[in-house]
Design an enzyme around this catalytic site. Sequence first.
Site, PDB file in Angstrom:
ATOM      1  N   SER A   1       6.990  -6.849   8.292  1.00 37.29           N
ATOM      2  CA  SER A   1       6.052  -7.822   8.857  1.00 37.29           C
ATOM      3  C   SER A   1       6.823  -8.980   9.485  1.00 37.29           C
ATOM      4  O   SER A   1       6.431  -9.503  10.528  1.00 37.29           O
ATOM      5  CB  SER A   1       5.128  -8.374   7.762  1.00 37.29           C
TER       6      SER A   1
ATOM      7  N   ARG B   1      11.901   0.969   1.619  1.00 37.69           N
ATOM      8  CA  ARG B   1      12.431   1.279   2.942  1.00 37.69           C
ATOM      9  C   ARG B   1      13.897   1.642   2.888  1.00 37.69           C
ATOM     10  O   ARG B   1      14.343   2.592   3.482  1.00 37.69           O
ATOM     11  CB  ARG B   1      12.274   0.063   3.880  1.00 37.69           C
TER      12      ARG B   1
ATOM     13  N   LYS C   1       3.752 -18.825   0.279  1.00 37.79           N
ATOM     14  CA  LYS C   1       4.251 -18.254   1.532  1.00 37.79           C
ATOM     15  C   LYS C   1       3.441 -18.801   2.691  1.00 37.79           C
ATOM     16  O   LYS C   1       2.229 -18.841   2.635  1.00 37.79           O
ATOM     17  CB  LYS C   1       4.119 -16.726   1.502  1.00 37.79           C
TER      18      LYS C   1
ATOM     19  N   HIS D   1       3.152   0.120   6.465  1.00 36.62           N
ATOM     20  CA  HIS D   1       2.165  -0.059   5.388  1.00 36.62           C
ATOM     21  C   HIS D   1       1.092   1.033   5.484  1.00 36.62           C
ATOM     22  O   HIS D   1       0.704   1.627   4.482  1.00 36.62           O
ATOM     23  CB  HIS D   1       1.460  -1.420   5.505  1.00 36.62           C
TER      24      HIS D   1
HETATM   25  P1  ADP Z   1       5.591  -8.304  -0.197  1.00 33.97           P
HETATM   26  O1  ADP Z   1       5.604  -9.672   0.418  1.00 33.97           O
HETATM   27  O2  ADP Z   1       4.879  -8.199  -1.491  1.00 33.97           O
HETATM   28  O3  ADP Z   1       6.934  -7.588  -0.171  1.00 33.97           O
HETATM   29  P2  ADP Z   1       4.813  -6.740   2.058  1.00 33.97           P
HETATM   30  O4  ADP Z   1       3.492  -6.810   2.724  1.00 33.97           O
HETATM   31  O5  ADP Z   1       6.002  -7.159   2.857  1.00 33.97           O
HETATM   32  O6  ADP Z   1       4.625  -7.506   0.726  1.00 33.97           O
HETATM   33  O7  ADP Z   1       5.071  -5.263   1.534  1.00 33.97           O
HETATM   34  C1  ADP Z   1       4.227  -4.647   0.614  1.00 33.97           C
HETATM   35  C2  ADP Z   1       4.857  -3.328   0.199  1.00 33.97           C
HETATM   36  O8  ADP Z   1       4.981  -2.477   1.323  1.00 33.97           O
HETATM   37  C3  ADP Z   1       6.262  -3.456  -0.393  1.00 33.97           C
HETATM   38  O9  ADP Z   1       6.407  -2.489  -1.417  1.00 33.97           O
HETATM   39  C4  ADP Z   1       7.156  -3.105   0.759  1.00 33.97           C
HETATM   40  O10 ADP Z   1       8.399  -2.555   0.311  1.00 33.97           O
HETATM   41  C5  ADP Z   1       6.311  -2.056   1.455  1.00 33.97           C
HETATM   42  N1  ADP Z   1       6.628  -1.959   2.876  1.00 33.97           N
HETATM   43  C6  ADP Z   1       6.801  -2.951   3.769  1.00 33.97           C
HETATM   44  N2  ADP Z   1       7.105  -2.477   4.987  1.00 33.97           N
HETATM   45  C7  ADP Z   1       7.125  -1.117   4.863  1.00 33.97           C
HETATM   46  C8  ADP Z   1       7.420  -0.061   5.759  1.00 33.97           C
HETATM   47  N3  ADP Z   1       7.787  -0.277   7.008  1.00 33.97           N
HETATM   48  N4  ADP Z   1       7.328   1.188   5.264  1.00 33.97           N
HETATM   49  C9  ADP Z   1       6.995   1.398   3.975  1.00 33.97           C
HETATM   50  N5  ADP Z   1       6.751   0.449   3.083  1.00 33.97           N
HETATM   51  C10 ADP Z   1       6.814  -0.800   3.514  1.00 33.97           C
END
Ligand code: ADP
Length: 163
Positions: free
Chosen positions: A129, A90, A41, A17
């Site tokens: 996450s 990803r 969630k 992130h």
């Molecule tokens: P959501 O529950 O909305 O998917 P996340 O917090 O899991 O929220 O992810 C938010 C954004 O960050 C999404 O677009 C996800 O694809 C991106 N994301 C999550 N992990 C990574 C990572 N390791 N590298 C790049 N982008 C990521």
Amino acid sequence: MISAVYPGSFDPMTLGHLDVIRRASKMFDHLTVSVLDNKAKNALFSVEERVSILEEATRELPNVEVDSFNGLLIDYARQKDIHISVRGLRAITDFEYELQIAQTNRKLSDGKLDTVFLTTSLEYAYLSSSSVKEIASFHGDISQCVPAFVAKLVYEKYGRIDE
Ligand code: ADP
């Protein structure tokens, strides 16, 4: 001035992130990282905790602001007069889901909210996450996945106090 929003659950924020935040902050004049308060969630961290982690991690990025929202992203973006949403991709597995959200947001907003995708830096492509939480729940090593201060907070949630 071009502003963008990076919405997500960030439960917790990972180095993946943060990589997207850093790169997006160079592309736009102003970036709002916004934590989605999704009651459906079952989150490990409260919205306030997630906001505070993001604030701490982005302290040195002057054009980045951290906020939270609930409800539809298009309504939130309209209120803030933002027309670009940033999302990270990803792997191909993210694509179908992200494409659907992006198309829906564009349709629902009458073209006023578009999505920009950033592909993950390869070293973070495997990170999520959920995997951070799973590893930490078994007291495994998450030092490659999140900043040190976040690792400490995650371990505290699972009852492992790190020195
Ligand atoms: P959501 O529950 O909305 O998917 P996340 O917090 O899991 O929220 O992810 C938010 C954004 O960050 C999404 O677009 C996800 O694809 C991106 N994301 C999550 N992990 C990574 C990572 N390791 N590298 C790049 N982008 C990521």
